[in-house]
Scaffold this active site. Structure first.
Site, PDB file in Angstrom:
ATOM      1  N   PHE A   1       0.879  -1.162   0.000  1.00  0.00           N
ATOM      2  CA  PHE A   1       0.000   0.000   0.000  1.00  0.00           C
ATOM      3  C   PHE A   1       0.924   1.221   0.000  1.00  0.00           C
ATOM      4  O   PHE A   1       1.855   1.295   0.803  1.00  0.00           O
ATOM      5  CB  PHE A   1      -0.857  -0.038   1.274  1.00  0.00           C
ATOM      6  CG  PHE A   1      -1.937   0.999   1.331  1.00  0.00           C
ATOM      7  CD1 PHE A   1      -3.190   0.735   0.799  1.00  0.00           C
ATOM      8  CD2 PHE A   1      -1.717   2.231   1.929  1.00  0.00           C
ATOM      9  CE1 PHE A   1      -4.198   1.688   0.857  1.00  0.00           C
ATOM     10  CE2 PHE A   1      -2.715   3.187   1.991  1.00  0.00           C
ATOM     11  CZ  PHE A   1      -3.968   2.911   1.456  1.00  0.00           C
TER      12      PHE A   1
ATOM     13  N   ASP B   1       2.523  -4.994   8.861  1.00  0.00           N
ATOM     14  CA  ASP B   1       1.325  -4.176   8.701  1.00  0.00           C
ATOM     15  C   ASP B   1       0.134  -5.127   8.591  1.00  0.00           C
ATOM     16  O   ASP B   1       0.069  -5.948   7.663  1.00  0.00           O
ATOM     17  CB  ASP B   1       1.466  -3.315   7.441  1.00  0.00           C
ATOM     18  CG  ASP B   1       0.292  -2.356   7.270  1.00  0.00           C
ATOM     19  OD1 ASP B   1      -0.835  -2.728   7.634  1.00  0.00           O
ATOM     20  OD2 ASP B   1       0.514  -1.245   6.753  1.00  0.00           O
TER      21      ASP B   1
ATOM     22  N   ARG C   1     -12.367  -5.275  -6.522  1.00  0.00           N
ATOM     23  CA  ARG C   1     -11.983  -5.813  -5.224  1.00  0.00           C
ATOM     24  C   ARG C   1     -13.232  -6.043  -4.369  1.00  0.00           C
ATOM     25  O   ARG C   1     -14.067  -5.153  -4.219  1.00  0.00           O
ATOM     26  CB  ARG C   1     -11.064  -4.798  -4.541  1.00  0.00           C
ATOM     27  CG  ARG C   1     -10.010  -5.391  -3.642  1.00  0.00           C
ATOM     28  CD  ARG C   1      -9.094  -4.307  -3.133  1.00  0.00           C
ATOM     29  NE  ARG C   1      -9.823  -3.308  -2.350  1.00  0.00           N
ATOM     30  CZ  ARG C   1      -9.353  -2.715  -1.261  1.00  0.00           C
ATOM     31  NH1 ARG C   1      -8.157  -3.032  -0.810  1.00  0.00           N
ATOM     32  NH2 ARG C   1     -10.045  -1.812  -0.616  1.00  0.00           N
TER      33      ARG C   1
ATOM     34  N   TYR D   1     -10.360   0.769  10.930  1.00  0.00           N
ATOM     35  CA  TYR D   1     -11.612   1.097  10.226  1.00  0.00           C
ATOM     36  C   TYR D   1     -11.956   0.092   9.142  1.00  0.00           C
ATOM     37  O   TYR D   1     -12.915   0.271   8.437  1.00  0.00           O
ATOM     38  CB  TYR D   1     -11.566   2.518   9.660  1.00  0.00           C
ATOM     39  CG  TYR D   1     -10.318   2.861   8.862  1.00  0.00           C
ATOM     40  CD1 TYR D   1     -10.172   2.417   7.558  1.00  0.00           C
ATOM     41  CD2 TYR D   1      -9.297   3.619   9.426  1.00  0.00           C
ATOM     42  CE1 TYR D   1      -9.036   2.726   6.828  1.00  0.00           C
ATOM     43  CE2 TYR D   1      -8.158   3.934   8.706  1.00  0.00           C
ATOM     44  CZ  TYR D   1      -8.034   3.480   7.406  1.00  0.00           C
ATOM     45  OH  TYR D   1      -6.904   3.777   6.698  1.00  0.00           O
ATOM     46  N   LYS D   2     -11.134  -0.957   8.973  1.00  0.00           N
ATOM     47  CA  LYS D   2     -11.433  -1.986   7.968  1.00  0.00           C
ATOM     48  C   LYS D   2     -12.194  -3.119   8.667  1.00  0.00           C
ATOM     49  O   LYS D   2     -13.337  -2.935   9.028  1.00  0.00           O
ATOM     50  CB  LYS D   2     -10.151  -2.419   7.270  1.00  0.00           C
ATOM     51  CG  LYS D   2      -9.570  -1.262   6.427  1.00  0.00           C
ATOM     52  CD  LYS D   2      -8.199  -1.515   5.841  1.00  0.00           C
ATOM     53  CE  LYS D   2      -7.714  -0.274   5.106  1.00  0.00           C
ATOM     54  NZ  LYS D   2      -6.279  -0.294   4.809  1.00  0.00           N
TER      55      LYS D   2
HETATM   56  C1  LIG Z   1      -5.538   0.893   4.760  1.00  0.00           C
HETATM   57  C2  LIG Z   1      -4.063   0.818   4.821  1.00  0.00           C
HETATM   58  C3  LIG Z   1      -3.308   1.881   5.323  1.00  0.00           C
HETATM   59  C4  LIG Z   1      -3.974   3.141   5.736  1.00  0.00           C
HETATM   60  O1  LIG Z   1      -3.138   4.053   6.310  1.00  0.00           O
HETATM   61  P1  LIG Z   1      -3.759   5.361   6.980  1.00  0.00           P
HETATM   62  O2  LIG Z   1      -2.644   6.026   7.596  1.00  0.00           O
HETATM   63  O3  LIG Z   1      -4.837   4.890   7.918  1.00  0.00           O
HETATM   64  O4  LIG Z   1      -4.404   6.152   5.890  1.00  0.00           O
HETATM   65  C5  LIG Z   1      -1.933   1.716   5.427  1.00  0.00           C
HETATM   66  N1  LIG Z   1      -1.341   0.574   5.032  1.00  0.00           N
HETATM   67  C6  LIG Z   1      -2.038  -0.460   4.522  1.00  0.00           C
HETATM   68  C7  LIG Z   1      -1.354  -1.704   4.109  1.00  0.00           C
HETATM   69  C8  LIG Z   1      -3.416  -0.364   4.384  1.00  0.00           C
HETATM   70  O5  LIG Z   1      -4.116  -1.365   3.875  1.00  0.00           O
END
Ligand SMILES: *Cc1c(COP(=O)(O)O)cnc(C)c1O
Length: 424
Positions: free
Chosen positions: A156, A225, A399, A250-251
């Site tokens: 990400f 992560d 997705r 939040y997921k």
């Molecule tokens: C959703 C997600 C994020 C989100 O980061 P924020 O700082 O909350 O915007 C980061 N890394 C991964 C792998 C994600 O899936």
């Protein structure tokens, strides 16, 4: 809504559609019956009632989890009574001050962590920074000359950006690579490795135990992560000796838009963890207001500044749905949902129209299915118009995320059927 897209085609190409309609009807009844049976024997099905949902098939819980029914009332109480009436007293009396570690302990069992190792606060991006710089500093304590950070090249984007900055700041070289190449790239120069447990695009689940163990064999630190795994499958941080970990809430944890992330530092590393963001909330005596910094013991030293109480306490209410729910049963259902979705897609979607990017092996699958589809952006728009909500990832990925707490097998069958009608 669906008629808008079906009707014109039906008149244009009646023959082909009649055939596919006949096929569809028999397949639909078989898979529909199967879905009903699977829903009837689903021990987690009753949890759906704890969420605010409607007739929409919601397969985007891996981006923003649905609203748990307990949240609005709690937020109302936090705002009106705790803030509105108790005001400053709430830092003590309503437990605001200790919320980051209290809620961390609530998340801990979901990721296989004993209490006292997780604090909640800040965004995942900020926590990636704390974890990665902290890991490089820890690595430097045990041996000199470790000046490389390895990062998942397909990560990400935020993780990659932050890793690049952390590398610059710590004088390390950043080496992006595919996670499968990590074991052979590890060496005496590796300080830390930042990996995703589940790839956000493809839904591929990586082998956290094996990779962590390889990283440790090389004398480096493993930073994971967990954004796309926590709340969907077992993580077992303590069992596998993970060093540091971060994840968003939040997921699959349904904490609400922008709810605070969490940060795990393994207990035995805490005394040596040197935060690159040593805010006053991480001080051993925050109200001593000393000009000299002295880190708090334990997970608290992962805190930074004043916690975002409104979001944080909404998250606390959201986590109540996990009461008595085993993450193993969530995983079992998650795999059954994605298996069934792939089966329904094969039955309903004309061959060659989509291609699954998600591994078919259970050991390599997270809780989502990613389908490559030529006109994915347009297709997803049409699906959403027909009340099947997934998301589109550039350039050609549909997705679909499956949150076992509230997605049922009937939803899965309907989603695949609408997809088949839309691309057919
Ligand atoms: C959703 C997600 C994020 C989100 O980061 P924020 O700082 O909350 O915007 C980061 N890394 C991964 C792998 C994600 O899936």
């Amino acid at each position: 809504m669906s008629e808008r897209f079906e009707r014109p085609e039906r008149f244009e190409r009646p023959e082909r559609l009649e055939r596919s309609e006949r096929f569809e009807r028999s397949e639909r009844s078989d898979l529909g019956v199967r879905a009903a049976e699977l829903d009837a024997s689903d021990e987690l099905a009753k949890l759906r009632a704890q969420f605010v949902l409607d007739d929409v098939v919601y397969l985007d819980g891996n981006s923003l989890g649905a609203l748990p029914a307990a949240v609005p009332g709690r937020v109302d109480d936090v705002v009106r009574r705790q803030w509105g009436e108790l005001r400053i007293r709430s830092w003590e009396e309503s437990g605001w001050w200790t919320a980051p570690e209290r809620i961390g302990d609530r998340i801990a069992p979901l990721v296989g962590a004993a209490p006292g190792q997780i604090v909640v606060g800040d965004s995942t991006s900020v926590n990636v920074f704390k974890a990665l710089v902290g890991a490089v500093r820890l690595a430097a304590l045990s041996s000199a000359g470790r000046n490389e950070i390895i990062v998942d090249a397909t990560t990400f984007p935020t993780d990659g950006y932050i890793a690049a900055s952390a590398a610059r700041m710590t004088g390390c070289e950043l080496r992006p690579m595919d996670p499968s190449e990590v074991p052979s790239a590890l060496g005496p120069r590796t300080a830390a490795v930042l990996l995703n447990h589940v790839d956000y695009r493809t839904g591929r689940l990586y082998d956290l135990p094996a990779l962590t163990s390889a990283i440790h064999d090389a004398g480096a630190l493993a930073v994971w992560d967990l954004c796309h795994s926590a709340g969907a499958l077992p993580v077992d941080l303590d069992r596998h000796g993970v060093d540091l970990a971060v994840g968003c809430t939040y997921k699959y944890l349904n904490g609400g838009p922008g709810s605070p992330a969490y940060f795990y530092v393994r207990a035995d590393l805490q005394p040596r963890f040197d935060s690159p963001l040593p805010g006053w909330n991480s001080h051993a005596d925050p109200f001593g207001m000393s000009p000299a910094y002295e880190p708090a013991p334990g997970a608290l030293r992962g805190r930074v500044g004043t916690p975002d109480i409104l979001s944080m306490l909404a998250l606390e209410a959201a986590l109540e749905v996990w009461e008595g729910v085993s993450i193993d049963s969530v995983r079992t259902k998650s795999l059954a949902l994605t298996d069934f979705f792939l089966e329904c897609v094969t039955a309903y979607v004309p061959q060659g129209r989509v291609e699954s990017l998600t591994p078919s092996a259970h050991a390599e699958r997270g809780s989502q299915v990613a389908l490559r589809c030529a006109d994915a952006g347009e297709v997803m728009k049409r699906l959403i118009e027909q009340d099947v909500v997934g998301d589109f990832r550039h350039p050609d990925v549909l997705r679909f995320g499956f949150t076992p707490l509230y997605v049922g097998f009937g939803d899965v069958e309907r989603a695949a059927r609408v997809l088949g009608e839309t691309v057919g």
